[in-house]
Design an enzyme around this catalytic site. Sequence first.
Site, mmCIF file in Angstrom:
data_model
loop_
_atom_site.group_PDB
_atom_site.id
_atom_site.type_symbol
_atom_site.label_atom_id
_atom_site.label_comp_id
_atom_site.label_asym_id
_atom_site.label_seq_id
_atom_site.Cartn_x
_atom_site.Cartn_y
_atom_site.Cartn_z
ATOM 1 N N HIS B 57 3.619 9.365 30.380
ATOM 2 C CA HIS B 57 4.015 8.308 29.446
ATOM 3 C C HIS B 57 4.875 8.973 28.368
ATOM 4 O O HIS B 57 5.014 10.208 28.348
ATOM 5 C CB HIS B 57 2.779 7.657 28.850
ATOM 6 C CG HIS B 57 2.209 6.551 29.698
ATOM 7 N ND1 HIS B 57 1.261 5.672 29.235
ATOM 8 C CD2 HIS B 57 2.476 6.175 30.970
ATOM 9 C CE1 HIS B 57 0.961 4.809 30.196
ATOM 10 N NE2 HIS B 57 1.670 5.086 31.252
ATOM 11 N N SER B 84 3.363 0.870 20.839
ATOM 12 C CA SER B 84 1.940 1.076 20.582
ATOM 13 C C SER B 84 1.314 1.868 21.736
ATOM 14 O O SER B 84 1.455 1.488 22.900
ATOM 15 C CB SER B 84 1.279 -0.301 20.446
ATOM 16 O OG SER B 84 -0.070 -0.191 20.102
ATOM 17 N N CYS B 86 -0.846 3.456 24.676
ATOM 18 C CA CYS B 86 -1.890 3.007 25.617
ATOM 19 C C CYS B 86 -3.164 3.830 25.401
ATOM 20 O O CYS B 86 -3.172 4.791 24.632
ATOM 21 C CB CYS B 86 -1.409 3.157 27.060
ATOM 22 S SG CYS B 86 -1.528 4.858 27.682
ATOM 23 N N CYS B 89 -2.587 7.660 26.017
ATOM 24 C CA CYS B 89 -1.815 8.338 24.974
ATOM 25 C C CYS B 89 -2.585 8.356 23.652
ATOM 26 O O CYS B 89 -2.521 9.325 22.889
ATOM 27 C CB CYS B 89 -0.448 7.685 24.841
ATOM 28 S SG CYS B 89 0.543 7.933 26.351
#
Lengths: 153, 153
Positions: B57, B84, B86, B89
Site C-alpha cells: 500500500h 485515510s 487502512c 497501514c
Amino acid sequence: MSGSVHQSAEQLAHALAEARRGRDEGGVPIGAALVVDGEVIAVGRNRRVQQNSAIRHGETDCLEQAGRLPASVYARATMVTTLSPCDMCTGAILLYKIPRVVIGENRTFYGGEDLLRARGVDVVVLDDAECIELMTDFIAREPGLWNEDIGEQ
Amino acid sequence: MSGSVHQSAEQLAHALAEARRGRDEGGVPIGAALVVDGEVIAVGRNRRVQQNSAIRHGETDCLEQAGRLPASVYARATMVTTLSPCDMCTGAILLYKIPRVVIGENRTFYGGEDLLRARGVDVVVLDDAECIELMTDFIAREPGLWNEDIGEQ
C-alpha cells in the site's frame, strides 16, 4: 476448516518450518502459513535481515507470497503464525478480514490479539514449547535486531 | 517538525505526486511520504497492480523504501498519505510508533484514524480536493480493483 487443536498444531508445523528457515538464514525466526479449506496455500517468514525489509514480517511475507486474492478466499482462510502478531500484521489480518488466527506462542511478545478478538476474529494460542524456545534464544542472542523489528529503542 | 497546516500541505504534495504516478502506471492512486526533521526521507505508492502485491500500500511501500530504521528515527517522523490509512497501514504506523500522520482525505475511505488517535498519534486531515478527485475517479473507473485493495467483495 476445522477448529480442532490437533489440526491447528499440524498447521503450526508449516509456520514453524519457516521460522527455523529464517533462523538458519540469520534472520528473525518467525514464520507463518495461510491455510484455506484445509490446504496451505502460502508460507512466509520474517525477512528483515534477508531482504533488508521493514515490512516483511512472517504474516505479511506470507500474504505477499499468497499473491493477490479476492475477499472470498481470505474469508475462508486461517493465518497461522509462530508468534503473536505485531500491530502491522494484526492490521493486515483485519484488512483482509481473515476470520481465524492460530498463534504458536505469546509469551515472548504479546501483539494485537485483543484487537483481533474485539473485531470478531477467532484467535487460538497453542503455547507451543518449540516456538517459545526459538524466540527466547533469538531475543537473548540478538536483542538489537529484535528491538528493531518491533519498533523499540 | 512543524505541525502547521501550511507545512502539512507542502508535505502532502510529495505523497500526491506518488499517487498520480501510481495512477499513470495503471495502479491504485494512493501515495505516501515519510518526513523526518522536515526532510522527506522516502516516498512510496500503492503497487498492487505494478508488483502484483498484496502488501504494498502507499504507506507500507513508503516504509519499505525508507529501509530499516532505528526506533529513534520513526519517533521523529510524520507519515503523510493521500488517503485515510487502512487497517494494515494503521498497524504499520503503530508498530513503528510514528507520532504524526497527515492525511489528504478521508471522504472516499475512512480507515484507522480512531485507533491511531486512541493510541496517541496526532492525526491531521487536510480534506484536499485533488486527493478526493483522484480517488473518486479511480473508484468509479475500477471498482473491482478498489474492492480487492481494501479486502471487500
